[in-house]
Design an enzyme around this catalytic site. Structure first.
Site, PDB file in Angstrom:
ATOM      1  N   HIS A   7     -13.426   1.533   8.720  1.00  0.00           N
ATOM      2  CA  HIS A   7     -12.667   0.522   7.975  1.00  0.00           C
ATOM      3  C   HIS A   7     -13.193   0.385   6.549  1.00  0.00           C
ATOM      4  O   HIS A   7     -13.485  -0.715   6.075  1.00  0.00           O
ATOM      5  CB  HIS A   7     -12.734  -0.826   8.697  1.00  0.00           C
ATOM      6  N   ARG A  16      -3.142  -0.267  10.688  1.00  0.00           N
ATOM      7  CA  ARG A  16      -3.703  -0.963  11.835  1.00  0.00           C
ATOM      8  C   ARG A  16      -3.780   0.018  12.997  1.00  0.00           C
ATOM      9  O   ARG A  16      -2.869   0.831  13.201  1.00  0.00           O
ATOM     10  CB  ARG A  16      -2.850  -2.183  12.229  1.00  0.00           C
ATOM     11  N   ILE A  74       0.831  -1.200   0.000  1.00  0.00           N
ATOM     12  CA  ILE A  74       0.000   0.000   0.000  1.00  0.00           C
ATOM     13  C   ILE A  74       0.863   1.247   0.000  1.00  0.00           C
ATOM     14  O   ILE A  74       0.608   2.195  -0.752  1.00  0.00           O
ATOM     15  CB  ILE A  74      -0.966  -0.015   1.199  1.00  0.00           C
ATOM     16  N   ASP A 132      -9.081   5.441   9.507  1.00  0.00           N
ATOM     17  CA  ASP A 132      -9.968   4.399   8.985  1.00  0.00           C
ATOM     18  C   ASP A 132      -9.875   3.141   9.841  1.00  0.00           C
ATOM     19  O   ASP A 132     -10.702   2.250   9.721  1.00  0.00           O
ATOM     20  CB  ASP A 132      -9.607   4.069   7.533  1.00  0.00           C
ATOM     21  N   ASP A 172      11.221   3.502   6.482  1.00  0.00           N
ATOM     22  CA  ASP A 172      10.955   2.073   6.663  1.00  0.00           C
ATOM     23  C   ASP A 172      12.266   1.417   7.076  1.00  0.00           C
ATOM     24  O   ASP A 172      13.257   1.514   6.345  1.00  0.00           O
ATOM     25  CB  ASP A 172      10.431   1.440   5.362  1.00  0.00           C
ATOM     26  N   GLU A 178     -11.276  -1.689  17.692  1.00  0.00           N
ATOM     27  CA  GLU A 178     -12.123  -1.471  16.527  1.00  0.00           C
ATOM     28  C   GLU A 178     -13.367  -2.352  16.627  1.00  0.00           C
ATOM     29  O   GLU A 178     -13.224  -3.574  16.689  1.00  0.00           O
ATOM     30  CB  GLU A 178     -11.348  -1.813  15.257  1.00  0.00           C
TER      31      GLU A 178
END
Length: 336
Positions: A294, A247, A167, A270, A186, A275
Site C-alpha cells: 500500500h 481496492r 486517479i 499495491d 466505466d 490487507e
C-alpha cells in the site's frame, strides 16, 4: 482583526507533524486557531472535551475517530470537516450530512502519487523489468539478457483503465506524452467524458481482450466486488499485466493465483484482500506477482500536499467562499 475560527485535529497524533510540517501548519494557522499539540483521537477523552465544545472545524485524517451521533454531540458548534486524506468513508456517517456539516477531502491530492505509481509500473512492466531483475539476480554468471530482447517495449502498448475516478483520469493524463494507447471503461462515464479525456470508451470485456496492461481505479462497492474474476482474467491476452492500486476487493485473488500459476499473465498489486495478505499467501512467491505494501498513495514528503489542501480549504471557509474539494454525499457511494 476578524477572529479566526477554532479548529481541532482529529486524526492519529503521530500523523499530525507528517501531514502538517511547520510551513503547512503555519499556513493553516493563518486562518484558523489550532493547537498541534492537542489532538482528539478519542472524543471521550476528558482532555479534549472543552476544545471539542468550542470547535467549528475538525481537521481529520488517517486514524481519526468515527463521526457518529455521539461523537458529533461532543462538537455542537461544528460546521465543517476538513479531511487531510483520501476517502472519508471511514469517518463520515449519515448523521454528518443530516446535521448540515460541510465535508471536504484531500482525495484529489492523494490521487497524484497513486497515478504516478501506476504510470511507473506501466512503463517498467513494459520493459519486463521485474522479471529481468529476478533473472539477473539468480543467474548473474550466465545471464544472457544484455542484448536486444524481442517482445517487450512501450511503443503502442495498449493500456486499459478501469474507472474514470480521480486517479483513473490522472493516469490517462500522465500517459499522454508516451507512445501508449489508453482506453477507458466505466459504467458511469459517457462518450462525452471519454472524448474529453481523449480515449475510447469500451465495454469491460472488450477492454480486457484488447489491453496489454489493465489498471484498476474503480471504487469498492457491492457492485464492484470481484469485478475481475476467473472469467475476466481469461479474456486478457497472453503476456498481459494487471495492476491494482484501487481496492483489493475488486479482484478475486483465488482466481488470480490460479491464472498466475499458468504463467500467462503478470500482476502488480499495491492493495490486496485481505490487507495485509496472510504469510502463507502464494502471491508472495509467484515470480509473476509484484507486491507492494500500500505504497502508491501519499508517502513521506507527499503527505504535506494533503495538509496544504486542508490549509487552503480552511482559508476559503474563513473567507466565506465555497469549498473547492467539497464531498458530495450523493456521489460518495460510487467513490473510493
Amino acid at each position: 482583526m476578524t477572529q479566526r475560527p477554532y479548529a481541532v485535529f482529529a486524526l492519529s497524533a503521530e500523523n499530525v507533524p507528517l501531514v502538517f510540517p511547520p510551513p503547512v501548519l503555519a499556513r493553516l494557522r493563518e486562518t484558523v486557531d489550532i493547537d498541534a499539540a492537542l489532538v482528539a483521537e478519542d472524543f471521550t477523552d476528558p482532555r479534549v472535551k472543552d476544545a471539542l465544545a468550542r470547535a467549528e472545524i475538525l481537521v481529520t485524517g488517517w486514524g481519526g475517530p468515527l463521526l457518529d451521533p455521539a461523537a458529533l454531540d461532543a462538537v455542537p458548534r461544528l460546521r465543517a470537516v476538513l479531511h487531510a486524506a483520501g476517502s472519508v468513508k471511514g469517518i463520515v456517517t449519515p448523521e454528518v450530512w443530516r446535521r448540515g456539516i460541510a465535508v471536504s477531502s484531500a482525495a484529489a491530492a492523494n490521487a497524484l502519487p497513486v497515478a504516478e505509481y501506476t504510470l511507473a509500473m506501466i512503463l517498467l512492466s513494459g520493459k519486463d523489468l521485474f522479471a529481468v531483475r529476478d533473472r539477473l539476480r539468480a543467474d548473474r554468471d550466465a545471464f544472457n539478457g544484455w542484448g536486444l530482447l524481442p517482445g517487450i517495449g512501450n511503443l503502442g502498448r495498449r493500456v486499459g483503465v478501469i474507472g474514470a475516478s480521480r486517479i483513473g483520469r490522472r493516469v490517462i493524463e500522465l500517459l499522454r506524452p508516451f507512445d501508449l494507447v489508453p482506453a477507458l471503461t466505466d459504467p458511469y462515464a459517457d462518450e462525452e467524458t471519454a472524448a474529453a479525456l481523449g480515449v475510447p470508451l469500451l465495454p469491460l470485456d472488450e477492454l480486457l481482450r484488447t489491453s496489454d496492461v489493465v489498471t484498476l481505479h474503480a471504487p469498492a462497492t457491492p457492485e464492484t466486488r470481484h469485478l475481475i474474476g476467473a472469467r475476466e482474467l481469461a479474456l486478457m491476452p497472453d503476456g498481459a499485466v494487471l495492476i491494482n492500486t484501487a481496492r483489493g476487493s475488486l479482484l478475486d485473488h483465488d482466481a488470480l493465483v490460479a491464472e498466475l500459476r499458468t504463467g500467462r499473465l503478470s500482476a502488480i498489486l499495491d492493495v490486496t484482500d485481505p490487507e495485509p495478505l496472510p504469510a502463507g499467501s502464494p502471491l508472495y512467491d509467484l515470480p509473476n506477482a509484484v507486491l507492494t505494501p500500500h505504497r502508491a498513495g501519499s508517502q513521506g514528503n507527499e503527505t504535506a500536499r494533503l495538509g496544504l489542501v486542508v490549509a487552503e480549504e480552511a482559508a476559503r471557509l474563513a473567507a466565506g467562499s465555497p469549498l473547492a474539494h467539497a464531498v458530495d454525499p450523493a456521489a460518495l457511494a460510487r467513490e473510493a
